[in-house]
Motif scaffolding. Structure first.
Motif, PDB file in Angstrom:
ATOM      1  N   HIS A 144     -21.309  33.994  15.163  1.00 40.22           N
ATOM      2  CA  HIS A 144     -20.825  33.913  13.806  1.00 40.22           C
ATOM      3  C   HIS A 144     -21.056  35.115  13.106  1.00 40.22           C
ATOM      4  N   LEU A 145     -21.837  35.971  13.296  1.00 36.80           N
ATOM      5  CA  LEU A 145     -21.967  37.061  12.448  1.00 36.80           C
ATOM      6  C   LEU A 145     -20.824  38.072  12.757  1.00 36.80           C
ATOM      7  N   ALA A 146     -20.505  37.947  13.909  1.00 34.60           N
ATOM      8  CA  ALA A 146     -19.226  39.135  14.433  1.00 34.60           C
ATOM      9  C   ALA A 146     -17.655  38.540  13.916  1.00 34.60           C
ATOM     10  N   ILE A 147     -17.655  37.419  13.126  1.00 31.98           N
ATOM     11  CA  ILE A 147     -16.301  36.836  12.662  1.00 31.98           C
ATOM     12  C   ILE A 147     -15.278  37.770  12.136  1.00 31.98           C
ATOM     13  N   LEU A 148     -15.796  38.622  11.535  1.00 31.53           N
ATOM     14  CA  LEU A 148     -14.948  39.712  10.711  1.00 31.53           C
ATOM     15  C   LEU A 148     -14.364  40.571  11.969  1.00 31.53           C
ATOM     16  N   PRO A 149     -15.410  41.216  12.762  1.00 33.17           N
ATOM     17  CA  PRO A 149     -14.802  41.916  13.640  1.00 33.17           C
ATOM     18  C   PRO A 149     -13.890  41.404  14.822  1.00 33.17           C
ATOM     19  N   ILE A 150     -14.339  39.950  14.874  1.00 33.80           N
ATOM     20  CA  ILE A 150     -13.488  39.287  16.124  1.00 33.80           C
ATOM     21  C   ILE A 150     -12.238  39.188  15.213  1.00 33.80           C
ATOM     22  N   PHE A 151     -11.954  38.952  14.005  1.00 33.50           N
ATOM     23  CA  PHE A 151     -10.748  38.642  13.452  1.00 33.50           C
ATOM     24  C   PHE A 151      -9.773  39.696  13.398  1.00 33.50           C
ATOM     25  N   TYR A 152     -10.352  40.901  13.349  1.00 29.00           N
ATOM     26  CA  TYR A 152      -9.337  41.928  13.293  1.00 29.00           C
ATOM     27  C   TYR A 152      -9.035  42.427  14.758  1.00 29.00           C
ATOM     28  N   LEU A 153     -10.018  42.368  15.716  1.00 29.47           N
ATOM     29  CA  LEU A 153      -9.706  42.277  17.180  1.00 29.47           C
ATOM     30  C   LEU A 153      -8.577  41.479  17.579  1.00 29.47           C
ATOM     31  N   PHE A 154      -8.501  40.265  17.266  1.00 28.08           N
ATOM     32  CA  PHE A 154      -7.626  39.119  17.801  1.00 28.08           C
ATOM     33  C   PHE A 154      -6.412  39.447  16.901  1.00 28.08           C
ATOM     34  N   ASP A 155      -6.300  40.233  15.709  1.00 30.99           N
ATOM     35  CA  ASP A 155      -5.192  40.320  14.870  1.00 30.99           C
ATOM     36  C   ASP A 155      -4.337  41.696  15.552  1.00 30.99           C
ATOM     37  N   GLY A 156      -5.258  42.448  15.991  1.00 28.95           N
ATOM     38  CA  GLY A 156      -4.591  43.651  16.836  1.00 28.95           C
ATOM     39  C   GLY A 156      -4.212  43.250  18.126  1.00 28.95           C
ATOM     40  N   MET A 157      -4.581  42.320  18.888  1.00 26.31           N
ATOM     41  CA  MET A 157      -4.255  41.934  20.136  1.00 26.31           C
ATOM     42  C   MET A 157      -3.164  40.476  20.316  1.00 26.31           C
ATOM     43  N   GLY A 158      -3.072  40.103  18.880  1.00 28.73           N
ATOM     44  CA  GLY A 158      -1.795  39.105  18.739  1.00 28.73           C
ATOM     45  C   GLY A 158      -2.382  37.936  19.287  1.00 28.73           C
ATOM     46  N   LEU A 159      -3.773  37.696  18.889  1.00 29.64           N
ATOM     47  CA  LEU A 159      -4.404  36.127  19.346  1.00 29.64           C
ATOM     48  C   LEU A 159      -4.659  35.521  18.118  1.00 29.64           C
ATOM     49  N   ILE A 160      -4.139  35.730  17.050  1.00 31.76           N
ATOM     50  CA  ILE A 160      -4.536  34.988  15.770  1.00 31.76           C
ATOM     51  C   ILE A 160      -3.453  33.671  16.069  1.00 31.76           C
ATOM     52  N   ASP A 161      -3.958  32.681  15.658  1.00 32.65           N
ATOM     53  CA  ASP A 161      -3.466  31.299  15.830  1.00 32.65           C
ATOM     54  C   ASP A 161      -2.803  31.005  17.445  1.00 32.65           C
ATOM     55  N   SER A 162      -3.774  31.085  18.043  1.00 35.03           N
ATOM     56  CA  SER A 162      -3.795  30.980  19.577  1.00 35.03           C
ATOM     57  C   SER A 162      -5.067  30.430  19.967  1.00 35.03           C
ATOM     58  N   ARG A 163      -4.617  29.165  20.869  1.00 36.87           N
ATOM     59  CA  ARG A 163      -5.703  28.680  21.421  1.00 36.87           C
ATOM     60  C   ARG A 163      -6.090  29.337  22.608  1.00 36.87           C
ATOM     61  N   LEU A 164      -5.481  30.209  23.441  1.00 35.35           N
ATOM     62  CA  LEU A 164      -5.810  30.852  24.425  1.00 35.35           C
ATOM     63  C   LEU A 164      -7.136  31.996  23.786  1.00 35.35           C
ATOM     64  N   GLY A 165      -6.774  32.587  22.437  1.00 31.15           N
ATOM     65  CA  GLY A 165      -7.965  33.457  21.949  1.00 31.15           C
ATOM     66  C   GLY A 165      -9.091  32.803  21.729  1.00 31.15           C
ATOM     67  N   LEU A 166      -9.120  31.318  21.257  1.00 34.00           N
ATOM     68  CA  LEU A 166     -10.161  30.728  21.023  1.00 34.00           C
ATOM     69  C   LEU A 166     -10.820  30.564  22.435  1.00 34.00           C
ATOM     70  N   VAL A 167     -10.296  30.367  23.413  1.00 33.78           N
ATOM     71  CA  VAL A 167     -10.871  30.030  24.840  1.00 33.78           C
ATOM     72  C   VAL A 167     -11.642  31.207  25.303  1.00 33.78           C
ATOM     73  N   LEU A 168     -11.106  32.382  25.078  1.00 30.17           N
ATOM     74  CA  LEU A 168     -11.594  33.639  25.496  1.00 30.17           C
ATOM     75  C   LEU A 168     -12.856  34.138  24.748  1.00 30.17           C
ATOM     76  N   MET A 169     -12.888  33.875  23.392  1.00 29.04           N
ATOM     77  CA  MET A 169     -13.835  34.108  22.687  1.00 29.04           C
ATOM     78  C   MET A 169     -15.160  33.125  22.861  1.00 29.04           C
ATOM     79  N   TYR A 170     -14.983  31.947  22.907  1.00 33.58           N
ATOM     80  CA  TYR A 170     -16.075  30.917  23.336  1.00 33.58           C
ATOM     81  C   TYR A 170     -16.416  31.269  24.768  1.00 33.58           C
ATOM     82  N   GLY A 171     -15.550  31.558  25.591  1.00 29.66           N
ATOM     83  CA  GLY A 171     -16.023  31.664  26.909  1.00 29.66           C
ATOM     84  C   GLY A 171     -16.873  32.894  27.075  1.00 29.66           C
ATOM     85  N   ALA A 172     -16.631  33.854  26.241  1.00 30.40           N
ATOM     86  CA  ALA A 172     -17.438  35.199  26.286  1.00 30.40           C
ATOM     87  C   ALA A 172     -18.885  35.126  25.802  1.00 30.40           C
TER      88      ALA A 172
END
Length: 295
Positions: free
Chosen positions: A139-167
Protein backbone atom coordinates in the motif's frame (compact mmCIF):
# COMPACT_ATOMS: atom_id res chain seq x y z
CA UNK A 1 7.92 -68.08 36.18
CA UNK A 2 8.92 -67.66 32.55
CA UNK A 3 5.89 -65.44 31.94
CA UNK A 4 6.82 -62.93 34.67
CA UNK A 5 9.54 -61.12 32.70
CA UNK A 6 7.14 -60.66 29.81
CA UNK A 7 4.38 -59.39 32.13
CA UNK A 8 6.83 -57.07 33.86
CA UNK A 9 8.04 -55.74 30.51
CA UNK A 10 4.45 -55.24 29.39
CA UNK A 11 3.66 -53.37 32.60
CA UNK A 12 6.68 -51.14 32.16
CA UNK A 13 5.69 -50.47 28.60
CA UNK A 14 2.16 -49.54 29.71
CA UNK A 15 3.58 -47.27 32.39
CA UNK A 16 5.83 -45.57 29.90
CA UNK A 17 2.87 -45.04 27.58
CA UNK A 18 0.86 -43.50 30.45
CA UNK A 19 3.70 -41.13 31.33
CA UNK A 20 4.03 -40.18 27.66
CA UNK A 21 0.31 -39.40 27.46
CA UNK A 22 0.52 -37.29 30.62
CA UNK A 23 3.49 -35.37 29.24
CA UNK A 24 1.60 -34.65 26.01
CA UNK A 25 -1.35 -32.93 27.75
CA UNK A 26 -1.77 -29.30 26.69
CA UNK A 27 -0.25 -26.65 28.93
CA UNK A 28 -2.83 -25.31 31.35
CA UNK A 29 -5.18 -28.25 30.89
CA UNK A 30 -8.83 -27.55 31.57
CA UNK A 31 -8.30 -23.87 32.40
CA UNK A 32 -6.67 -23.10 29.05
CA UNK A 33 -9.37 -25.02 27.22
CA UNK A 34 -12.14 -23.11 28.99
CA UNK A 35 -10.44 -19.78 28.30
CA UNK A 36 -10.09 -20.60 24.61
CA UNK A 37 -13.72 -21.68 24.31
CA UNK A 38 -14.80 -18.54 26.17
CA UNK A 39 -12.79 -16.35 23.81
CA UNK A 40 -14.28 -18.16 20.82
CA UNK A 41 -17.81 -17.62 22.17
CA UNK A 42 -17.21 -13.91 22.74
CA UNK A 43 -15.67 -13.52 19.27
CA UNK A 44 -18.69 -15.22 17.67
CA UNK A 45 -21.25 -12.91 19.29
CA UNK A 46 -20.89 -10.02 16.77
CA UNK A 47 -21.01 -12.49 13.89
CA UNK A 48 -24.16 -14.15 15.21
CA UNK A 49 -25.80 -10.77 15.79
CA UNK A 50 -24.97 -9.73 12.23
CA UNK A 51 -26.48 -12.90 10.77
CA UNK A 52 -29.56 -12.73 12.98
CA UNK A 53 -30.17 -9.07 12.15
CA UNK A 54 -29.94 -9.77 8.42
CA UNK A 55 -33.03 -12.02 8.66
CA UNK A 56 -35.18 -9.36 10.33
CA UNK A 57 -37.11 -6.45 8.86
CA UNK A 58 -35.80 -2.95 9.26
CA UNK A 59 -38.81 -1.96 11.38
CA UNK A 60 -38.13 -4.80 13.82
CA UNK A 61 -34.47 -3.81 14.11
CA UNK A 62 -35.37 -0.23 14.96
CA UNK A 63 -38.02 -1.19 17.54
CA UNK A 64 -36.08 -4.11 19.10
CA UNK A 65 -32.39 -4.21 18.03
CA UNK A 66 -31.55 -7.39 20.00
CA UNK A 67 -34.76 -9.33 19.34
CA UNK A 68 -34.95 -12.85 17.93
CA UNK A 69 -35.03 -13.21 14.13
CA UNK A 70 -38.51 -14.66 13.92
CA UNK A 71 -40.25 -14.92 11.57
CA UNK A 72 -37.30 -15.19 9.21
CA UNK A 73 -37.28 -12.76 6.31
CA UNK A 74 -34.98 -12.87 3.26
CA UNK A 75 -36.27 -9.59 1.82
CA UNK A 76 -33.07 -7.81 2.87
CA UNK A 77 -30.95 -10.31 0.94
CA UNK A 78 -33.11 -9.88 -2.16
CA UNK A 79 -32.79 -6.12 -1.89
CA UNK A 80 -29.01 -6.22 -1.40
CA UNK A 81 -28.46 -8.80 -4.17
CA UNK A 82 -30.59 -7.05 -6.82
CA UNK A 83 -31.21 -3.42 -5.91
CA UNK A 84 -27.86 -3.05 -4.15
CA UNK A 85 -26.04 -4.66 -7.11
CA UNK A 86 -24.25 -7.15 -4.84
CA UNK A 87 -24.46 -9.82 -7.53
CA UNK A 88 -22.08 -7.76 -9.69
CA UNK A 89 -19.83 -6.86 -6.76
CA UNK A 90 -19.61 -10.50 -5.71
CA UNK A 91 -18.71 -11.65 -9.23
CA UNK A 92 -16.02 -8.96 -9.51
CA UNK A 93 -14.48 -9.89 -6.15
CA UNK A 94 -14.52 -13.58 -7.03
CA UNK A 95 -12.89 -12.92 -10.42
CA UNK A 96 -10.19 -10.61 -9.06
CA UNK A 97 -9.38 -12.66 -5.95
CA UNK A 98 -9.33 -16.10 -7.56
CA UNK A 99 -7.35 -14.82 -10.54
CA UNK A 100 -4.75 -13.11 -8.37
CA UNK A 101 -4.41 -16.07 -5.98
CA UNK A 102 -4.04 -18.53 -8.86
CA UNK A 103 -1.47 -16.32 -10.60
CA UNK A 104 0.69 -15.71 -7.53
CA UNK A 105 0.48 -19.35 -6.37
CA UNK A 106 1.49 -20.81 -9.73
CA UNK A 107 4.36 -18.37 -10.23
CA UNK A 108 5.58 -18.69 -6.65
CA UNK A 109 5.44 -22.50 -6.66
CA UNK A 110 7.62 -22.75 -9.76
CA UNK A 111 10.02 -20.06 -8.54
CA UNK A 112 10.27 -21.59 -5.05
CA UNK A 113 11.14 -25.01 -6.47
CA UNK A 114 13.88 -23.52 -8.64
CA UNK A 115 15.29 -21.48 -5.76
CA UNK A 116 15.17 -24.44 -3.37
CA UNK A 117 17.05 -26.73 -5.73
CA UNK A 118 19.38 -24.19 -7.33
CA UNK A 119 22.98 -24.48 -6.20
CA UNK A 120 24.46 -21.44 -7.92
CA UNK A 121 25.05 -18.18 -6.06
CA UNK A 122 22.71 -16.39 -8.43
CA UNK A 123 19.79 -18.32 -6.96
CA UNK A 124 20.62 -16.92 -3.51
CA UNK A 125 20.65 -13.41 -4.94
CA UNK A 126 17.31 -14.00 -6.65
CA UNK A 127 15.81 -15.34 -3.45
CA UNK A 128 17.02 -12.29 -1.53
CA UNK A 129 15.54 -10.09 -4.26
CA UNK A 130 12.16 -11.80 -3.98
CA UNK A 131 12.17 -11.70 -0.19
CA UNK A 132 12.99 -7.99 -0.21
CA UNK A 133 9.41 -7.53 -1.37
CA UNK A 134 8.33 -8.42 2.19
CA UNK A 135 10.10 -5.43 3.68
CA UNK A 136 7.55 -2.77 2.65
CA UNK A 137 3.75 -3.01 2.50
CA UNK A 138 2.35 -2.85 -1.02
CA UNK A 139 0.00 0.00 0.00
CA UNK A 140 2.99 2.34 0.36
CA UNK A 141 3.52 2.06 -3.41
CA UNK A 142 0.00 3.08 -4.34
CA UNK A 143 1.10 6.32 -6.06
CA UNK A 144 3.76 4.67 -8.30
CA UNK A 145 1.29 1.87 -9.08
CA UNK A 146 -1.36 4.42 -10.06
CA UNK A 147 1.00 6.21 -12.47
CA UNK A 148 2.26 2.88 -13.85
CA UNK A 149 -1.27 1.64 -14.49
CA UNK A 150 -2.23 4.99 -16.01
CA UNK A 151 0.63 4.71 -18.48
CA UNK A 152 -0.27 1.10 -19.32
CA UNK A 153 -3.99 1.82 -19.72
CA UNK A 154 -4.95 -0.43 -16.79
CA UNK A 155 -6.88 2.15 -14.78
CA UNK A 156 -10.47 0.96 -14.26
CA UNK A 157 -9.43 -2.56 -15.23
CA UNK A 158 -10.06 -5.74 -13.27
CA UNK A 159 -7.10 -7.31 -15.11
CA UNK A 160 -4.86 -4.63 -13.62
CA UNK A 161 -6.04 -5.56 -10.12
CA UNK A 162 -5.36 -9.24 -10.81
CA UNK A 163 -1.82 -8.49 -11.98
CA UNK A 164 -1.09 -6.14 -9.09
CA UNK A 165 -2.43 -8.48 -6.40
CA UNK A 166 -0.75 -11.48 -8.02
CA UNK A 167 2.64 -9.75 -8.10
CA UNK A 168 2.33 -8.50 -4.51
CA UNK A 169 1.65 -12.03 -3.24
CA UNK A 170 4.70 -13.66 -4.84
CA UNK A 171 7.31 -12.73 -2.15
CA UNK A 172 5.28 -14.17 0.74
CA UNK A 173 4.41 -17.31 -1.22
CA UNK A 174 8.03 -17.89 -2.20
CA UNK A 175 9.13 -17.38 1.41
CA UNK A 176 6.80 -20.15 2.60
CA UNK A 177 7.11 -22.61 -0.28
CA UNK A 178 10.91 -22.49 -0.56
CA UNK A 179 11.20 -23.78 3.00
CA UNK A 180 8.89 -26.72 2.26
CA UNK A 181 10.67 -27.68 -0.96
CA UNK A 182 14.03 -27.71 0.85
CA UNK A 183 12.66 -30.20 3.38
CA UNK A 184 11.93 -32.75 0.64
CA UNK A 185 14.73 -35.28 0.04
CA UNK A 186 16.67 -34.97 -3.20
CA UNK A 187 16.50 -38.76 -3.57
CA UNK A 188 12.90 -38.43 -4.78
CA UNK A 189 14.01 -36.45 -7.81
CA UNK A 190 16.93 -38.78 -8.47
CA UNK A 191 14.60 -41.77 -8.43
CA UNK A 192 12.21 -40.01 -10.81
CA UNK A 193 15.07 -39.23 -13.19
CA UNK A 194 16.13 -42.87 -13.16
CA UNK A 195 12.56 -43.79 -14.14
CA UNK A 196 12.80 -41.45 -17.12
CA UNK A 197 10.77 -38.51 -15.78
CA UNK A 198 11.65 -35.04 -16.99
CA UNK A 199 12.19 -32.11 -14.65
CA UNK A 200 8.71 -30.78 -15.38
CA UNK A 201 7.10 -34.19 -14.76
CA UNK A 202 9.00 -34.54 -11.49
CA UNK A 203 7.86 -31.12 -10.39
CA UNK A 204 4.18 -31.56 -11.29
CA UNK A 205 3.62 -35.21 -10.37
CA UNK A 206 5.90 -35.66 -7.37
CA UNK A 207 7.03 -32.42 -5.75
CA UNK A 208 3.86 -30.32 -5.93
CA UNK A 209 1.60 -33.02 -4.38
CA UNK A 210 4.04 -33.32 -1.48
CA UNK A 211 3.78 -29.60 -0.68
CA UNK A 212 0.02 -29.40 -1.21
CA UNK A 213 -0.68 -28.33 2.41
CA UNK A 214 1.77 -25.46 2.04
CA UNK A 215 0.23 -24.43 -1.29
CA UNK A 216 -3.24 -24.46 0.28
CA UNK A 217 -1.98 -22.40 3.22
CA UNK A 218 -0.41 -19.83 0.91
CA UNK A 219 -3.57 -19.62 -1.19
CA UNK A 220 -5.81 -19.06 1.84
CA UNK A 221 -3.53 -16.46 3.39
CA UNK A 222 -3.48 -14.57 0.09
CA UNK A 223 -7.22 -14.93 -0.53
CA UNK A 224 -8.30 -13.16 2.66
CA UNK A 225 -6.43 -9.81 2.29
CA UNK A 226 -7.29 -9.56 -1.40
CA UNK A 227 -10.97 -10.25 -0.77
CA UNK A 228 -11.08 -7.64 2.00
CA UNK A 229 -8.91 -4.99 0.33
CA UNK A 230 -10.60 -1.63 -0.03
CA UNK A 231 -7.88 0.86 -0.99
CA UNK A 232 -6.68 -0.39 -4.38
CA UNK A 233 -10.15 -1.00 -5.88
CA UNK A 234 -11.22 2.42 -4.65
CA UNK A 235 -8.25 4.15 -6.28
CA UNK A 236 -7.87 2.10 -9.46
CA UNK A 237 -11.50 1.50 -10.42
CA UNK A 238 -13.87 4.11 -11.81
CA UNK A 239 -17.09 2.43 -12.94
CA UNK A 240 -19.50 1.01 -10.40
CA UNK A 241 -20.09 -2.16 -12.41
CA UNK A 242 -16.42 -3.06 -11.80
CA UNK A 243 -16.41 -2.46 -8.04
CA UNK A 244 -15.44 -5.27 -5.69
CA UNK A 245 -17.42 -6.09 -2.55
CA UNK A 246 -15.64 -3.75 -0.06
CA UNK A 247 -16.08 -0.70 -2.30
CA UNK A 248 -19.58 -1.74 -3.33
CA UNK A 249 -20.55 -2.26 0.31
CA UNK A 250 -19.37 1.25 1.16
CA UNK A 251 -21.40 2.68 -1.70
CA UNK A 252 -24.46 0.68 -0.66
CA UNK A 253 -24.11 1.81 2.96
CA UNK A 254 -23.91 5.43 1.89
CA UNK A 255 -27.16 5.08 -0.05
CA UNK A 256 -28.95 3.00 2.64
CA UNK A 257 -27.58 4.36 5.90
CA UNK A 258 -30.89 3.81 7.70
CA UNK A 259 -31.78 0.49 6.07
CA UNK A 260 -29.97 -1.58 8.68
CA UNK A 261 -31.39 -4.94 7.64
CA UNK A 262 -30.13 -4.60 4.07
CA UNK A 263 -26.73 -3.40 5.29
CA UNK A 264 -26.42 -6.46 7.56
CA UNK A 265 -27.38 -8.67 4.61
CA UNK A 266 -24.60 -7.09 2.55
CA UNK A 267 -22.13 -7.72 5.36
CA UNK A 268 -23.16 -11.39 5.51
CA UNK A 269 -22.76 -11.74 1.73
CA UNK A 270 -19.26 -10.28 2.04
CA UNK A 271 -18.24 -12.45 5.01
CA UNK A 272 -19.70 -15.88 4.18
CA UNK A 273 -17.12 -16.83 1.48
CA UNK A 274 -14.27 -16.32 3.95
CA UNK A 275 -15.97 -18.45 6.60
CA UNK A 276 -16.63 -21.24 4.10
CA UNK A 277 -13.06 -21.06 2.88
CA UNK A 278 -11.63 -21.54 6.36
CA UNK A 279 -14.07 -24.33 7.17
CA UNK A 280 -13.18 -26.24 4.00
CA UNK A 281 -9.42 -25.64 4.18
CA UNK A 282 -8.84 -25.99 7.94
CA UNK A 283 -7.10 -29.36 7.68
CA UNK A 284 -4.81 -28.17 4.90
CA UNK A 285 -3.97 -24.96 6.80
CA UNK A 286 -3.11 -26.83 9.99
CA UNK A 287 -1.05 -29.36 8.06
CA UNK A 288 0.79 -26.58 6.26
CA UNK A 289 1.52 -24.58 9.41
CA UNK A 290 2.67 -27.58 11.48
CA UNK A 291 4.66 -29.44 8.79
CA UNK A 292 8.25 -29.92 9.81
CA UNK A 293 7.57 -29.27 13.52
CA UNK A 294 7.65 -32.95 14.40
CA UNK A 295 9.66 -35.85 13.12
Amino acid sequence: MSALPGLRAGALTAGQRARTRRSQKPVGGVTATLLLWGYAAVALVPLLLMVASSFRSNADLISDPLGAPWPLSVASYQEAWTVGNFATYFANSLLVTCGAVALSTVVATMAAYALARGRSRIFRWLEALFLSGLMLPIHLAILPIFYLFDGMGLIDSRLGLVLMYGASGVPFSIFVLTTFFRQLPVELEEAAQLDGASTWQTFVRIMVPLVRPAVATVAVFRFVPIWNDFLFPLVLLRKEEKYTLPVGLTTFFGENATNYSAVFAGLVITTVPLILLFLLATKQIVAGLTAGMTK
